[in-house]
Design an enzyme around this catalytic site. Sequence first.
Site, PDB file in Angstrom:
ATOM      1  N   ALA A 134       0.801  -1.227   0.000  1.00 47.33           N
ATOM      2  CA  ALA A 134       0.000   0.000   0.000  1.00 47.33           C
ATOM      3  C   ALA A 134       0.835   1.280   0.000  1.00 47.33           C
ATOM      4  O   ALA A 134       0.292   2.362  -0.219  1.00 47.33           O
ATOM      5  CB  ALA A 134      -0.949   0.007   1.205  1.00 47.33           C
ATOM      6  N   SER A 144      17.639  -4.432   4.649  1.00 49.55           N
ATOM      7  CA  SER A 144      18.078  -3.041   4.799  1.00 49.55           C
ATOM      8  C   SER A 144      19.585  -3.023   4.940  1.00 49.55           C
ATOM      9  O   SER A 144      20.188  -4.008   5.387  1.00 49.55           O
ATOM     10  CB  SER A 144      17.453  -2.430   6.055  1.00 49.55           C
ATOM     11  OG  SER A 144      18.077  -1.199   6.373  1.00 49.55           O
ATOM     12  N   TYR A 173      15.307  -2.621  14.854  1.00 49.27           N
ATOM     13  CA  TYR A 173      15.323  -2.545  13.393  1.00 49.27           C
ATOM     14  C   TYR A 173      16.527  -3.303  12.827  1.00 49.27           C
ATOM     15  O   TYR A 173      16.373  -4.156  11.942  1.00 49.27           O
ATOM     16  CB  TYR A 173      15.336  -1.081  12.951  1.00 49.27           C
ATOM     17  CG  TYR A 173      15.101  -0.909  11.470  1.00 49.27           C
ATOM     18  CD1 TYR A 173      13.816  -0.944  10.939  1.00 49.27           C
ATOM     19  CD2 TYR A 173      16.169  -0.731  10.595  1.00 49.27           C
ATOM     20  CE1 TYR A 173      13.595  -0.803   9.576  1.00 49.27           C
ATOM     21  CE2 TYR A 173      15.964  -0.581   9.235  1.00 49.27           C
ATOM     22  CZ  TYR A 173      14.679  -0.615   8.728  1.00 49.27           C
ATOM     23  OH  TYR A 173      14.468  -0.483   7.378  1.00 49.27           O
TER      24      TYR A 173
HETATM   25  P1  NAD Z   1       6.286   2.463   4.040  1.00 42.30           P
HETATM   26  O1  NAD Z   1       5.896   2.796   5.430  1.00 42.30           O
HETATM   27  O2  NAD Z   1       6.042   3.446   2.955  1.00 42.30           O
HETATM   28  O3  NAD Z   1       5.617   1.076   3.606  1.00 42.30           O
HETATM   29  C1  NAD Z   1       5.571  -0.033   4.481  1.00 42.30           C
HETATM   30  C2  NAD Z   1       4.262  -0.760   4.288  1.00 42.30           C
HETATM   31  O4  NAD Z   1       4.247  -1.874   5.207  1.00 42.30           O
HETATM   32  C3  NAD Z   1       3.032   0.117   4.612  1.00 42.30           C
HETATM   33  O5  NAD Z   1       2.090   0.081   3.559  1.00 42.30           O
HETATM   34  C4  NAD Z   1       2.509  -0.508   5.885  1.00 42.30           C
HETATM   35  O6  NAD Z   1       1.090  -0.397   6.044  1.00 42.30           O
HETATM   36  C5  NAD Z   1       2.964  -1.953   5.754  1.00 42.30           C
HETATM   37  N1  NAD Z   1       2.938  -2.571   7.076  1.00 42.30           N
HETATM   38  C6  NAD Z   1       3.489  -2.090   8.219  1.00 42.30           C
HETATM   39  N2  NAD Z   1       3.133  -2.851   9.261  1.00 42.30           N
HETATM   40  C7  NAD Z   1       2.352  -3.840   8.774  1.00 42.30           C
HETATM   41  C8  NAD Z   1       1.660  -4.926   9.384  1.00 42.30           C
HETATM   42  N3  NAD Z   1       1.689  -5.118  10.719  1.00 42.30           N
HETATM   43  N4  NAD Z   1       0.948  -5.746   8.593  1.00 42.30           N
HETATM   44  C9  NAD Z   1       0.875  -5.527   7.254  1.00 42.30           C
HETATM   45  N5  NAD Z   1       1.493  -4.509   6.627  1.00 42.30           N
HETATM   46  C10 NAD Z   1       2.221  -3.675   7.389  1.00 42.30           C
HETATM   47  O7  NAD Z   1       7.832   2.105   4.131  1.00 42.30           O
HETATM   48  P2  NAD Z   1       8.950   1.765   3.017  1.00 42.30           P
HETATM   49  O8  NAD Z   1      10.063   2.705   3.274  1.00 42.30           O
HETATM   50  O9  NAD Z   1       8.379   1.617   1.679  1.00 42.30           O
HETATM   51  O10 NAD Z   1       9.429   0.348   3.576  1.00 42.30           O
HETATM   52  C11 NAD Z   1       9.285  -0.856   2.864  1.00 42.30           C
HETATM   53  C12 NAD Z   1      10.389  -1.800   3.330  1.00 42.30           C
HETATM   54  O11 NAD Z   1      11.645  -1.253   2.965  1.00 42.30           O
HETATM   55  C13 NAD Z   1      10.421  -2.016   4.837  1.00 42.30           C
HETATM   56  O12 NAD Z   1      10.663  -3.380   5.118  1.00 42.30           O
HETATM   57  C14 NAD Z   1      11.600  -1.171   5.271  1.00 42.30           C
HETATM   58  O13 NAD Z   1      12.192  -1.642   6.447  1.00 42.30           O
HETATM   59  C15 NAD Z   1      12.508  -1.325   4.073  1.00 42.30           C
HETATM   60  N6  NAD Z   1      13.525  -0.284   3.970  1.00 42.30           N
HETATM   61  C16 NAD Z   1      13.165   1.021   3.830  1.00 42.30           C
HETATM   62  C17 NAD Z   1      14.164   1.987   3.757  1.00 42.30           C
HETATM   63  C18 NAD Z   1      13.843   3.461   3.614  1.00 42.30           C
HETATM   64  O14 NAD Z   1      14.751   4.295   3.777  1.00 42.30           O
HETATM   65  N7  NAD Z   1      12.625   3.843   3.301  1.00 42.30           N
HETATM   66  C19 NAD Z   1      15.509   1.615   3.849  1.00 42.30           C
HETATM   67  C20 NAD Z   1      15.836   0.264   3.978  1.00 42.30           C
HETATM   68  C21 NAD Z   1      14.832  -0.677   4.050  1.00 42.30           C
END
Ligand code: NAD
Length: 244
Positions: free
Chosen positions: A10, A109, A143
């Site tokens: 989402a 990550s 994390y």
């Molecule tokens: P985001 O918050 O935009 O998206 C994360 C999604 O996960 C959201 O839609 C949220 O509703 C869903 N989610 C969270 N808890 C949940 C649950 N209990 N059940 C079902 N869905 C759930 O974040 P993003 O930055 O797109 O992160 C996506 C992935 O990338 C994550 O695993 C994050 O750790 C990883 N990541 C992000 C970054 C960054 O800098 N943005 C860096 C490294 C890794």
Amino acid sequence: ADVIAVTGSASGIGAAVVAALRADGHEVVGVDLRDAEVCADLSTADGRRAAVDGVLALAPALDGLVVCAGLGPHVPDPLRIVEVNYRGAVEVLDGLFPALRGAAVAVSSSASTMVKWADNPIARGEEAAALAEAGEFAGHLAYSWSKNALTVAVRQRVAQWGAAGVRLNTVAPGAVDTPLLQAGLASRFGDAIRNYQAPIARRGRPVEIASLIRYLLGPEAGYIHGAQLMIDGGSDALLRPTEF
Ligand code: NAD
């Protein structure tokens, strides 16, 4: 067209993955708390089972799987970070493995390298006790531990998954502009994120991570298995030039 399940569909990186796969003509089964084909809460064992069952009800056979749902270090309950980022990824991978042909990608990550497995309390099931003593850095530790444990879990599955003809890899992004990162910038650790510069002096874009994931799912990546691909603007090489 392939049928591919994506958790965390989402928002952020997951939403970019969904858009890229749909643009290629694939059918996507999204899993998220809301605004998804399967709405489920990956922070609980029941929710994880509901997620797996919900995907299988819509797609008994899967060509691909991306486990992307995750919480950032700023989230107040650090145990929930472990539940979603580690168990919410691994239990969905294992639950959907029997239905999978093709490939899967787990979104880990660059933080996965900030702790060694030997020092990771999740390895011993001791994260609750360790987090109770962690103080203000509990979210950051949860994390890093959760992402380290996820990458290890992927690497531990290479023999079983390879024998089944299913490839499994992780991508390890650095800072990517998503709602998760924006929430981190708004937290009391915001300045540390703002002041950190990758060698490529900007943040990553969700489409750039999605493009790597799309490649890893496809036939051109047919010999990539058990790998962790850093996609971090050069930060890992800057911080750890002799470790890889
Ligand atoms: P985001 O918050 O935009 O998206 C994360 C999604 O996960 C959201 O839609 C949220 O509703 C869903 N989610 C969270 N808890 C949940 C649950 N209990 N059940 C079902 N869905 C759930 O974040 P993003 O930055 O797109 O992160 C996506 C992935 O990338 C994550 O695993 C994050 O750790 C990883 N990541 C992000 C970054 C960054 O800098 N943005 C860096 C490294 C890794």
